[in-house]
Design a protein around this motif. Structure first.
Motif, PDB file in Angstrom:
ATOM      1  N   ILE A  23      -4.048   7.650  -5.225  1.00 44.75           N
ATOM      2  CA  ILE A  23      -3.549   6.990  -4.019  1.00 44.75           C
ATOM      3  C   ILE A  23      -3.743   5.483  -4.138  1.00 44.75           C
ATOM      4  CG2 ILE A  23      -3.883   6.689  -1.535  1.00 44.75           C
ATOM      5  CD1 ILE A  23      -4.525   9.713  -1.408  1.00 44.75           C
ATOM      6  N   ALA A  27      -0.723   2.710  -4.107  1.00 41.15           N
ATOM      7  CA  ALA A  27      -0.716   1.628  -3.116  1.00 41.15           C
ATOM      8  C   ALA A  27      -0.657   0.277  -3.814  1.00 41.15           C
ATOM      9  CB  ALA A  27      -1.959   1.723  -2.229  1.00 41.15           C
ATOM     10  N   VAL A  67      -8.089   0.252   1.126  1.00 41.80           N
ATOM     11  CA  VAL A  67      -6.763   0.693   0.673  1.00 41.80           C
ATOM     12  C   VAL A  67      -6.012   1.380   1.803  1.00 41.80           C
ATOM     13  CG1 VAL A  67      -5.529   2.187  -0.968  1.00 41.80           C
ATOM     14  CG2 VAL A  67      -7.550   0.905  -1.703  1.00 41.80           C
ATOM     15  N   ILE A  68      -6.734   2.134   2.626  1.00 42.37           N
ATOM     16  CA  ILE A  68      -6.102   2.814   3.750  1.00 42.37           C
ATOM     17  C   ILE A  68      -6.826   2.447   5.034  1.00 42.37           C
ATOM     18  CG2 ILE A  68      -5.340   4.745   2.319  1.00 42.37           C
ATOM     19  CD1 ILE A  68      -7.577   6.449   3.580  1.00 42.37           C
ATOM     20  N   ILE A  78      -1.417   3.385   4.644  1.00 39.28           N
ATOM     21  CA  ILE A  78      -1.719   2.441   3.573  1.00 39.28           C
ATOM     22  C   ILE A  78      -1.908   1.065   4.216  1.00 39.28           C
ATOM     23  CG2 ILE A  78      -0.829   1.276   1.507  1.00 39.28           C
ATOM     24  CD1 ILE A  78      -1.583   4.207   1.006  1.00 39.28           C
ATOM     25  N   ALA A  81      -3.555  -3.416   0.743  1.00 32.18           N
ATOM     26  CA  ALA A  81      -4.592  -3.160  -0.261  1.00 32.18           C
ATOM     27  C   ALA A  81      -4.914  -4.382  -1.101  1.00 32.18           C
ATOM     28  CB  ALA A  81      -4.172  -2.002  -1.162  1.00 32.18           C
TER      29      ALA A  81
END
Length: 126
Positions: A23, A27, A67-68, A78, A81
């Protein structure tokens, strides 16, 4: 665009780390743009055949890394990031610089320690 995550059961990395890394990379690469809504923990866990706690652990690590972001009942998305990574990197660098100073390292010794650590982290390619 959609989230593509696969977990290899006999990989050396733990399943949560595989999920986290995939993930994060998607991203970072822009495959998952800022604002992309991720599946629920339960939904992704079912899709991957994992325990919900495994996916939750990956999501917690991603959130900790910036990142999230979780927006309560609205879901998990998201975040920006790149910006978060730069902020965290700058904070870690500032913390290291203060510690190196307290340890009495001069600028060259502190820089050499960072270069050695980067080489080790990147498998000798830094």
């Amino acid at each position: 665009m959609s989230l593509k995550v696969t977990v290899v059961s006999d990989a050396p990395e733990a399943p949560y780390e595989q999920v986290r890394a995939q993930i994060a990379e998607q991203a970072r690469a822009g495959v998952l743009p800022v604002g992309y809504r991720l599946p629920t923990v339960r939904g992704l866990a079912e899709r991957l055949g994992l325990a919900p706690n495994t996916v939750a652990k990956a999501y917690r690590a991603l959130e900790s890394d910036g990142v999230i972001e979780t927006r309560g009942r609205n879901g998990t998305f998201i975040a920006a990031a790149g910006e978060a990574a730069m902020r965290e990197s700058a904070a870690a660098a500032a913390e290291y610089a203060q510690r190196a100073l307290r340890l009495g390292l001069d600028h060259a010794a502190a820089r050499a320690a960072v270069e050695d650590a980067l080489r080790a982290a990147y498998g000798g390619s830094a």
